[in-house]
Design a protein around this motif. Structure first.
Motif, PDB file in Angstrom:
ATOM      1  N   ASP A 126       0.834  -1.201   0.000  1.00  0.00           N
ATOM      2  CA  ASP A 126       0.000   0.000   0.000  1.00  0.00           C
ATOM      3  C   ASP A 126       0.871   1.254   0.000  1.00  0.00           C
ATOM      4  O   ASP A 126       2.099   1.185   0.072  1.00  0.00           O
ATOM      5  CB  ASP A 126      -0.993  -0.012   1.167  1.00  0.00           C
ATOM      6  CG  ASP A 126      -0.302  -0.047   2.530  1.00  0.00           C
ATOM      7  OD1 ASP A 126       0.851   0.409   2.632  1.00  0.00           O
ATOM      8  OD2 ASP A 126      -0.932  -0.516   3.502  1.00  0.00           O
ATOM      9  N   TRP A 184       1.007  -6.618   1.825  1.00  0.00           N
ATOM     10  CA  TRP A 184      -0.205  -7.416   1.980  1.00  0.00           C
ATOM     11  C   TRP A 184      -0.065  -8.685   1.151  1.00  0.00           C
ATOM     12  O   TRP A 184       0.310  -8.624  -0.019  1.00  0.00           O
ATOM     13  CB  TRP A 184      -1.436  -6.633   1.519  1.00  0.00           C
ATOM     14  CG  TRP A 184      -1.694  -5.428   2.366  1.00  0.00           C
ATOM     15  CD1 TRP A 184      -1.114  -4.209   2.256  1.00  0.00           C
ATOM     16  CD2 TRP A 184      -2.592  -5.334   3.470  1.00  0.00           C
ATOM     17  NE1 TRP A 184      -1.593  -3.352   3.212  1.00  0.00           N
ATOM     18  CE2 TRP A 184      -2.522  -4.014   3.972  1.00  0.00           C
ATOM     19  CE3 TRP A 184      -3.491  -6.230   4.072  1.00  0.00           C
ATOM     20  CZ2 TRP A 184      -3.277  -3.576   5.063  1.00  0.00           C
ATOM     21  CZ3 TRP A 184      -4.252  -5.796   5.147  1.00  0.00           C
ATOM     22  CH2 TRP A 184      -4.141  -4.486   5.634  1.00  0.00           C
ATOM     23  N   ARG A 199      -1.148  -8.854   6.701  1.00  0.00           N
ATOM     24  CA  ARG A 199      -0.468  -7.557   6.610  1.00  0.00           C
ATOM     25  C   ARG A 199       0.855  -7.665   7.338  1.00  0.00           C
ATOM     26  O   ARG A 199       0.906  -7.925   8.546  1.00  0.00           O
ATOM     27  CB  ARG A 199      -1.306  -6.438   7.243  1.00  0.00           C
ATOM     28  CG  ARG A 199      -0.768  -5.046   6.916  1.00  0.00           C
ATOM     29  CD  ARG A 199      -1.302  -3.978   7.838  1.00  0.00           C
ATOM     30  NE  ARG A 199      -0.764  -4.106   9.194  1.00  0.00           N
ATOM     31  CZ  ARG A 199      -1.010  -3.221  10.165  1.00  0.00           C
ATOM     32  NH1 ARG A 199      -1.807  -2.188   9.947  1.00  0.00           N
ATOM     33  NH2 ARG A 199      -0.499  -3.401  11.371  1.00  0.00           N
ATOM     34  N   HIS A 220      -6.039  -6.674  -4.930  1.00  0.00           N
ATOM     35  CA  HIS A 220      -5.728  -5.556  -5.824  1.00  0.00           C
ATOM     36  C   HIS A 220      -6.218  -4.254  -5.199  1.00  0.00           C
ATOM     37  O   HIS A 220      -7.380  -4.149  -4.795  1.00  0.00           O
ATOM     38  CB  HIS A 220      -6.409  -5.760  -7.190  1.00  0.00           C
ATOM     39  CG  HIS A 220      -6.083  -4.676  -8.186  1.00  0.00           C
ATOM     40  ND1 HIS A 220      -4.935  -4.695  -8.948  1.00  0.00           N
ATOM     41  CD2 HIS A 220      -6.760  -3.546  -8.520  1.00  0.00           C
ATOM     42  CE1 HIS A 220      -4.928  -3.626  -9.727  1.00  0.00           C
ATOM     43  NE2 HIS A 220      -6.010  -2.906  -9.474  1.00  0.00           N
ATOM     44  N   PHE A 221      -5.329  -3.253  -5.095  1.00  0.00           N
ATOM     45  CA  PHE A 221      -5.708  -1.953  -4.535  1.00  0.00           C
ATOM     46  C   PHE A 221      -6.449  -1.133  -5.580  1.00  0.00           C
ATOM     47  O   PHE A 221      -6.021  -1.014  -6.728  1.00  0.00           O
ATOM     48  CB  PHE A 221      -4.470  -1.184  -4.080  1.00  0.00           C
ATOM     49  CG  PHE A 221      -4.006  -1.552  -2.695  1.00  0.00           C
ATOM     50  CD1 PHE A 221      -4.648  -1.025  -1.580  1.00  0.00           C
ATOM     51  CD2 PHE A 221      -2.955  -2.440  -2.512  1.00  0.00           C
ATOM     52  CE1 PHE A 221      -4.232  -1.363  -0.298  1.00  0.00           C
ATOM     53  CE2 PHE A 221      -2.535  -2.782  -1.238  1.00  0.00           C
ATOM     54  CZ  PHE A 221      -3.173  -2.246  -0.123  1.00  0.00           C
ATOM     55  N   ASP A 249      -7.647   2.038  -4.507  1.00  0.00           N
ATOM     56  CA  ASP A 249      -7.264   3.397  -4.118  1.00  0.00           C
ATOM     57  C   ASP A 249      -6.291   3.274  -2.958  1.00  0.00           C
ATOM     58  O   ASP A 249      -5.724   2.206  -2.715  1.00  0.00           O
ATOM     59  CB  ASP A 249      -8.482   4.266  -3.764  1.00  0.00           C
ATOM     60  CG  ASP A 249      -9.390   3.649  -2.707  1.00  0.00           C
ATOM     61  OD1 ASP A 249      -8.859   2.938  -1.824  1.00  0.00           O
ATOM     62  OD2 ASP A 249     -10.607   3.855  -2.757  1.00  0.00           O
ATOM     63  N   GLU A 250      -6.121   4.360  -2.223  1.00  0.00           N
ATOM     64  CA  GLU A 250      -5.097   4.396  -1.184  1.00  0.00           C
ATOM     65  C   GLU A 250      -5.331   3.380  -0.082  1.00  0.00           C
ATOM     66  O   GLU A 250      -4.383   2.837   0.477  1.00  0.00           O
ATOM     67  CB  GLU A 250      -5.036   5.808  -0.584  1.00  0.00           C
ATOM     68  CG  GLU A 250      -3.979   5.983   0.492  1.00  0.00           C
ATOM     69  CD  GLU A 250      -3.941   7.387   1.037  1.00  0.00           C
ATOM     70  OE1 GLU A 250      -3.253   7.613   2.049  1.00  0.00           O
ATOM     71  OE2 GLU A 250      -4.597   8.266   0.455  1.00  0.00           O
ATOM     72  N   LYS A 251      -6.592   3.086   0.233  1.00  0.00           N
ATOM     73  CA  LYS A 251      -6.842   2.217   1.382  1.00  0.00           C
ATOM     74  C   LYS A 251      -7.749   1.024   1.094  1.00  0.00           C
ATOM     75  O   LYS A 251      -7.788   0.087   1.901  1.00  0.00           O
ATOM     76  CB  LYS A 251      -7.446   3.040   2.528  1.00  0.00           C
ATOM     77  CG  LYS A 251      -8.839   3.589   2.239  1.00  0.00           C
ATOM     78  CD  LYS A 251      -9.413   4.277   3.476  1.00  0.00           C
ATOM     79  CE  LYS A 251     -10.853   4.726   3.227  1.00  0.00           C
ATOM     80  NZ  LYS A 251     -11.456   5.324   4.447  1.00  0.00           N
ATOM     81  N   ASN A 252      -8.455   1.005  -0.011  1.00  0.00           N
ATOM     82  CA  ASN A 252      -9.409  -0.075  -0.270  1.00  0.00           C
ATOM     83  C   ASN A 252      -8.786  -1.147  -1.141  1.00  0.00           C
ATOM     84  O   ASN A 252      -8.190  -0.866  -2.189  1.00  0.00           O
ATOM     85  CB  ASN A 252     -10.674   0.478  -0.920  1.00  0.00           C
ATOM     86  CG  ASN A 252     -11.507   1.284   0.064  1.00  0.00           C
ATOM     87  OD1 ASN A 252     -11.859   0.793   1.135  1.00  0.00           O
ATOM     88  ND2 ASN A 252     -11.795   2.531  -0.283  1.00  0.00           N
ATOM     89  N   LEU A 253      -8.989  -2.386  -0.715  1.00  0.00           N
ATOM     90  CA  LEU A 253      -8.365  -3.545  -1.338  1.00  0.00           C
ATOM     91  C   LEU A 253      -9.454  -4.528  -1.770  1.00  0.00           C
ATOM     92  O   LEU A 253     -10.326  -4.892  -0.986  1.00  0.00           O
ATOM     93  CB  LEU A 253      -7.423  -4.204  -0.322  1.00  0.00           C
ATOM     94  CG  LEU A 253      -6.524  -5.336  -0.794  1.00  0.00           C
ATOM     95  CD1 LEU A 253      -5.502  -4.838  -1.798  1.00  0.00           C
ATOM     96  CD2 LEU A 253      -5.806  -5.956   0.414  1.00  0.00           C
ATOM     97  N   ASP A 271     -11.171  -2.548   3.835  1.00  0.00           N
ATOM     98  CA  ASP A 271     -10.610  -1.246   4.208  1.00  0.00           C
ATOM     99  C   ASP A 271      -9.343  -1.485   5.028  1.00  0.00           C
ATOM    100  O   ASP A 271      -9.406  -1.951   6.174  1.00  0.00           O
ATOM    101  CB  ASP A 271     -11.629  -0.445   5.020  1.00  0.00           C
ATOM    102  CG  ASP A 271     -11.189   1.001   5.238  1.00  0.00           C
ATOM    103  OD1 ASP A 271      -9.968   1.252   5.293  1.00  0.00           O
ATOM    104  OD2 ASP A 271     -12.062   1.880   5.357  1.00  0.00           O
ATOM    105  N   THR A 272      -8.193  -1.167   4.459  1.00  0.00           N
ATOM    106  CA  THR A 272      -6.920  -1.470   5.131  1.00  0.00           C
ATOM    107  C   THR A 272      -6.644  -0.552   6.310  1.00  0.00           C
ATOM    108  O   THR A 272      -5.724  -0.813   7.090  1.00  0.00           O
ATOM    109  CB  THR A 272      -5.758  -1.352   4.133  1.00  0.00           C
ATOM    110  OG1 THR A 272      -5.739  -0.022   3.581  1.00  0.00           O
ATOM    111  CG2 THR A 272      -5.907  -2.365   3.009  1.00  0.00           C
TER     112      THR A 272
END
Length: 936
Positions: free
Chosen positions: A43, A49, A58, A85-86, A88-92, A105-106
């Protein structure tokens, strides 16, 4: 080689020093112990991850969290995850084996299932591109609209190896070929088996048969031939190159623009099945294989295995000409790959048995000096001869050699330091053990100021060669000192177990580095201090005191000081020789984060605003330095509200006992080389106030207190006004009734005298009828005046002040007033000139006269008063006489009234003298003398 029991017992203290550094392990390809893995991503914060059959992992370098059905804090209803697969910045995105597609939500650990309509529960691969999700479901390729989750089947009966995207297109590789989805349909670009594929920006890289190709979205492509089948590709963290690993486990690096090979120092791996290759931002190359996950780091060193058949494989090094000479701990001298050979083949036959145990080497011109268990020896490189140096009693056990200005300083095991002159070939001086804190000298450091710093088993002695005296250095810990090194008027002191101390030449402590670590013999190479230790080989900047460790040396224990040869550093260790390049290795500014927070028993990922209920609650912060290279144990320190820095003993920071209020934490950490990172982690903690001491409650308290104070002040003001008014009324009442009482008393006394029977009998014969009538009328008149006085409510207008008049005018008026009101006779004798007397004194004289006569009338029986004022000897004399004893008590310190106190205060104001006299039968008098003031 054998050593008898007596020799072993004699030298055992020295062996213990050396053998305490004797553990050895050399790891070139470190592994992180993840049993399996299918996909990997990093991330933007830097956490790794991993998708695996046991859950989502993690990894933060020192620890990891697995999100699965067994996780109590962040449970997931499934375990097996095939791909991540990400978006955006925090969602996987999570592609699961049993529960289709989930969004994780990481930052919070919360996950939700995406309600999609697909024909299977298993999803093998997933990516997101331009508002759509692309799923590899058995035999089908799906496109999912991320806004409304509408499902479209893009392909059927397809077996996908890799699913990637560039800036514009989605690419699919399979055993049948390379496909591209242009937004409408799949296009077959290349037929045949695609063994590996990777995408970077607008380029797709793929391996096909014996070629490696880069294909741009625009259609331009460039290919090169390859020898072996490539199993995996990975873009570098700089995005200007990429890595490949072939079926033999060989790793190559290519330039992304030119498609040419780039030199690197990553090691190869064993031949195995490779699922994925990934390069993180700390430079670690992650390899997901069928037997676990490996981490590969670029090597800056090369190990040269070298084992001697001795009881301790301790290795000493020096360089001479084009050779590296090796001293062993029992096998004499050897050399490393020298052409031609510097040493004769049977050179060690010239050593005595004990001399084959070599402790140090020092080259000087064509001579190599050798310290041994049997004194000092020398090897002449020109004559190729080995011999014992000729000086008396040269058979002592020597531990180390130092050199300065043609003198060799030989540290002995039991007899201090021997100083040998290399020019005169004789012993120059002997610093005996009895002159030092200990007879065992471990290392000597001669300085330009004619002092020698000597490391002994008891500490460090500073010996003056001028005065032949020594003093012991203070400030060292309990650990034994191993070596000394001088740099720019600073002395670095390496210890076994307590780091490195830095002193100035006066013996004052300047710094303490790498606390609680063990170090051996240091060397100054290329302007830096190379300090072997356990663990690792450390490099110290002697100006800034920054300490860093050579990567991949954290498990190596070194034996003696390293040397510089052919722009490379060679360091002996218990398994051979480590060869290190002088080229500076990359300093990575690792990101520091709070990976997990536990506050009041509640756990959260990362660190958000932390709120706890009381000072009894415990806050635990799990700290992470996101540098995944193996190396030194990471260190952390923190400060609260811009206070002092405090060291954290592990990667866990626990806080408790915080009083109510707000706290701001700053946290720093080191990378894998022991260097402090410029990145910091932050946390804000709010400790709640008790309900009775909450800021809002305190405002209420403050308002109530202020209101109460104001109310009390107002009541006190009203009370003071009331008391003042009452006091005024009482004063008026006292004056009124006091005067009235005095007047009535005197008139009744007059009545008493008039109607006294005794007086009437005595004078009856002489009184006429007319006189009797007059007496009766007088008595009636006096009684009438008394009754009138009693009815009077207002006080009399008293002439209590001069009111602007002079004494000669006011006093006769006062006398008339007393006569009319109180029926007393006041006689005046004024022998003064008022113009010569200050008006303030006149006021004082008048006030004293008034108060004295009034007090005598109210409190005594005086009826005849005489006031005499005259001027004499630059003083004004006031004499008041009474025909009774009214003034007799005026001088008393105990029995006095306010009139007496007032007269004394006036007298003190003008520095007057005050006397009273009791004339017994002739009454009493007051005499006051007041100094005249100069009239301007």
């Amino acid at each position: 080689m054998k050593i008898n029991n007596l020799t072993w017992r004699f030298y055992s203290p020295f062996f213990l020093i050396m053998l305490s550094f004797s553990s050895f392990s050399f790891a070139q390809k470190p592994e992180v112990h993840f049993p399996d893995g299918d996909s990997i991503a990093q991330d933007q914060k830097g956490f790794i991850w991993l998708a695996s059959a046991t859950g989502l992992v993690r990894h933060s370098g020192d620890d990891s969290i697995t999100f699965n059905s067994n996780n109590d804090n962040w449970p997931l209803p499934f375990n097996w995850i095939n791909d991540i697969h990400f978006i955006d910045e925090k969602n996987l995105l999570l592609a699961t084996e049993t529960h289709q597609l989930w969004l994780f939500d990481t930052s919070t650990g919360e996950a939700k299932q995406l309600n999609i309509d697909i024909h299977r529960k298993s999803i093998y691969k997933v990516i997101a591109h331009k508002g759509y999700y692309y799923l590899d479901v058995p035999d089908k390729l799906y496109q999912i609209d991320s806004t409304n989750l509408a499902t479209t089947v893009l392909a059927k009966n397809i077996s996908i190896k890799a699913l990637k995207h560039t800036n514009d297109f989605v690419y699919i590789s399979s055993s049948k070929g390379l496909y591209r989805f242009n937004g409408k349909k799949l296009q077959l670009l290349v037929s045949g088996n695609i063994s590996a594929m990777e995408t970077v920006a607008d380029k797709v890289i793929y391996s096909h048969d014996d070629k490696l190709t880069i294909l741009y979205d625009s259609g331009i492509q460039h290919s090169i031939n390859i020898e072996d089948k490539i199993l995996a590709l990975a873009k570098s963290n700089t995005l200007n190159s990429f890595f490949s690993v072939n079926q033999l486990g060989k790793i190559k690096m290519y330039d992304l623009k030119k498609l040419t090979t780039v030199s690197h120092t990553y090691p190869n791996i064993n031949q195995t099945y490779i699922k994925k290759l990934y390069h993180d931002n700390s430079g670690v190359l992650w390899v997901i294989t069928n037997h676990g996950v490996e981490q590969l780091i670029p090597s800056v060193s090369q190990n040269i295995p070298l084992i001697f058949d001795v009881f301790s494989n301790r290795i000493m090094l020096t360089s001479h000409r084009n050779s590296i000479v090796i001293g062993s701990y029992g096998s004499g001298l050897n050399e490393l790959n020298s052409t031609p050979l510097l040493l004769p083949k049977k050179i060690n036959d010239s050593f005595s048995k004990r001399a084959k145990i070599i402790t140090d080497l020092y080259p000087l011109d064509e001579i190599i000096y050798i310290s041994t268990f049997d004194g000092l020896w020398q090897y002449n490189a020109i004559e190729k001869q080995l011999s014992r140096v000729n000086f008396p009693e040269n058979n002592k056990l020597l531990l180390d050699i130092s050199y300065k200005n043609d003198l060799l300083y030989l540290s002995t095991n039991t007899n201090g330091v021997l100083i040998y002159d290399t020019n005169k070939k004789q012993l120059f001086k002997h610093i005996e053990g009895k002159e030092l804190s200990s007879s065992e000298a471990i290392n000597a450091l001669p300085l330009d100021n004619e002092e020698v710093w000597i490391a002994t088993s008891s500490g460090v002695d500073i010996y003056s060669t001028k005065s032949n005296s020594s003093k012991t250095l203070i400030g060292l810990g309990q650990s034994k000192v191993i070596s000394l090194l001088e740099y720019k008027s600073k002395v670095f002191v390496a210890t076994k177990g307590d780091g490195i101390f830095v002193y100035n030449l006066k013996g004052e402590l300047l710094a303490h580095l790498a606390k609680s670590q063990s170090f051996g013999y240091m060397a100054l190479l290329n302007g830096e201090i190379w300090a072997p230790g356990h663990p690792g080989l450390h490099i110290i900047n002697p100006d800034t005191y920054q300490v860093k460790m050579v990567p991949n040396t954290e498990e190596i224990t070194f034996t003696k000081r390293p040397i510089l040869y052919d722009n490379m550093v060679y360091a002996g260790h218990y398994g051979g020789i480590l060869k290190v390049s002088l080229t500076p290795f990359k300093n990575i500014q690792s990101k520091i984060y709070i990976s997990k927070t536990i506050a009041s028993g509640k756990t959260q990922l990362l660190s958000h605003n932390i709120e706890i209920d009381s000072s009894n609650d415990v806050v635990t912060l799990e700290l992470a330095s996101l540098d995944f290279r193996p190396g030194k144990r990471k260190q952390f320190k923190y400060k609260i509200n811009n206070g002092n820095w405090h060291k954290v003993n592990s990667s866990q920071l626990t806080l408790t006992g915080l009083s109510s209020g707000n706290y701001h934490l700053e946290i720093m950490g080191t990378n894998s080389l022991g260097q402090w990172s410029d990145f910091k982690a932050y946390a804000d903690i709010t400790v709640a106030y008790p309900w009775y001491w909450h800021p809002s409650t305190r405002i209420v308290y403050a308002v109530l207190i202020i209101a109460t104070v104001l109310l009390v002040l107002w009541l006190l003001y009203l009370r003071s006004r009331s008391i003042s008014h009452i006091h005024q009324l009482l004063n008026e009442e006292i004056k009124t009734h006091g005067q009235s009482t005095s007047i009535i008393r005197r008139k009744l006394e007059r009545v008493q005298n008039l109607i006294n029977p005794t007086a009437k009998i005595q004078h009856s014969e002489g009184l006429s009828q007319k006189q009797s009538t007059l007496k009766c009328e007088e008595v009636q008149h006096l009684i009438s005046e008394c009754l009138t006085e009693l009815k009077t409510q207002n006080s009399h207008a008293e002439p209590s002040s001069l009111s602007g008049s002079s004494l000669v005018v006011a006093l006769p008026y006062l006398a008339d007033y007393f006569h009319q009101q109180y029926h007393v006779l006041v006689s005046l004798k004024l022998d003064i000139t008022c113009e010569k007397i200050d008006y303030a004194i006149q006021i004082a004289i008048y006030r004293i006269t008034y108060e004295a006569i009034l007090a005598a009338i109210n409190n005594g029986n005086g009826g005849v008063f005489t006031v005499h004022i005259n001027e004499s000897n630059n003083k004004v004399w006031l004499k008041i006489t009474d025909n009774e004893q009214s003034f007799a008590q005026f001088s008393s310190k105990i029995n006095f009234n306010m009139t007496m106190y007032y007269i004394r205060q006036i007298a003190n104001k003008f520095n007057a003298t005050f006397h009273t006299y009791d004339n017994q039968e002739h009454g009493s008098e007051i005499i006051i003398s007041i100094p005249l003031m100069n009239m301007s």
